[in-house]
Scaffold this active site. Sequence first.
Site, PDB file in Angstrom:
ATOM      1  N   LYS A 252       0.823  -1.210   0.000  1.00 36.29           N
ATOM      2  CA  LYS A 252       0.000   0.000   0.000  1.00 36.29           C
ATOM      3  C   LYS A 252       0.860   1.264   0.000  1.00 36.29           C
ATOM      4  CE  LYS A 252      -3.077   3.153   0.504  1.00 36.29           C
ATOM      5  NZ  LYS A 252      -3.904   3.330   1.697  1.00 36.29           N
TER       6      LYS A 252
ATOM      7  N   LYS B 205       2.097  11.934   5.156  1.00 38.94           N
ATOM      8  CA  LYS B 205       2.326  10.838   6.101  1.00 38.94           C
ATOM      9  C   LYS B 205       2.690   9.558   5.371  1.00 38.94           C
ATOM     10  CE  LYS B 205      -0.859   8.250   7.442  1.00 38.94           C
ATOM     11  NZ  LYS B 205      -1.404   6.905   7.153  1.00 38.94           N
TER      12      LYS B 205
END
Length: 300
Positions: free
Chosen positions: A172, A242
């Site tokens: 991911k 992030k």
Amino acid sequence: MNQYQQIGFIGLGVMGGPMCTNLVRKSALPVHVFDTSAEALQRLTQAGAIAQDSIAEVARNVDVVFLSLPSIDQVETVCAQLRGAGDRLRVIVDMSTSDVARTRALAESLAQDGIAYVDAPVARTAEAAVKGTLLIAVGGSEALFESIRPLLACMGSDILHCGDVGAGQMVKILNNMMVFMTVNALSEIITIGRRAGLKGDVLFDMLSKGSADSFVLRNHGMKSMALDTFPEKVFPLVYAIKDAGLALTLAKQGDFSPRIAQYTYDVMCKARDAGFGQNYHPAIVQIVDGRAGANAQSAA
């Protein structure tokens, strides 16, 4: 799905809300939910979920719980409350995008309490979350993967077993970093085209017909960048930063210093500092083309 009789879901935001709604509608099992937002809880109860007053109350009522939270910080906090709420809960499935090393450490810690941990972060858009067509990358044992696969299939159309715990996060994270780098490349291309006299929407439409075509071009490019539309609450830039930071950490752990990924991260940080932190992350085009702080609606 008989292995699990009661399901929990914590984190009912932009992605988690529609994901949980699909779980309620398709699993034919009771789904117990919690979120700090009363509005989010109300939407899910209207869809058929069972609202609980606390994280601990969810844990006391379910066999397996799904998490959709902003980062590993929140995941660790929630897991600490889940593990202390009784002995019914057997499996935690983290569908957030989280740090790999901390994910693995958390899995080891929870195993001491007899709780299995699976990382299953999702990819694709908020629209895909609504439609139940997410890509879900799963890290965990083969047996655990097979046990939760029917539940994941309620939320996603492509369910990938990537390996042991942490492998789902790696896939991911790298997927997202590739998206961010492509958005950065598209930002340069649309800037060159506009300054040469091409309209952004026309340019991207033409590129989508040739070998430059991609999902990012058609989605992020044509639907956002070409129209200069960067709404809030649609994968904001701070979330992208992030995730990009996680990719750079992964690279560092492998003794590799990526140039394009690092440059993209730096551009995103500049866009955040220019006031676009809560906007949809393709807003970085306004840094690339020098319009930062100007009216972003003026150059379509």
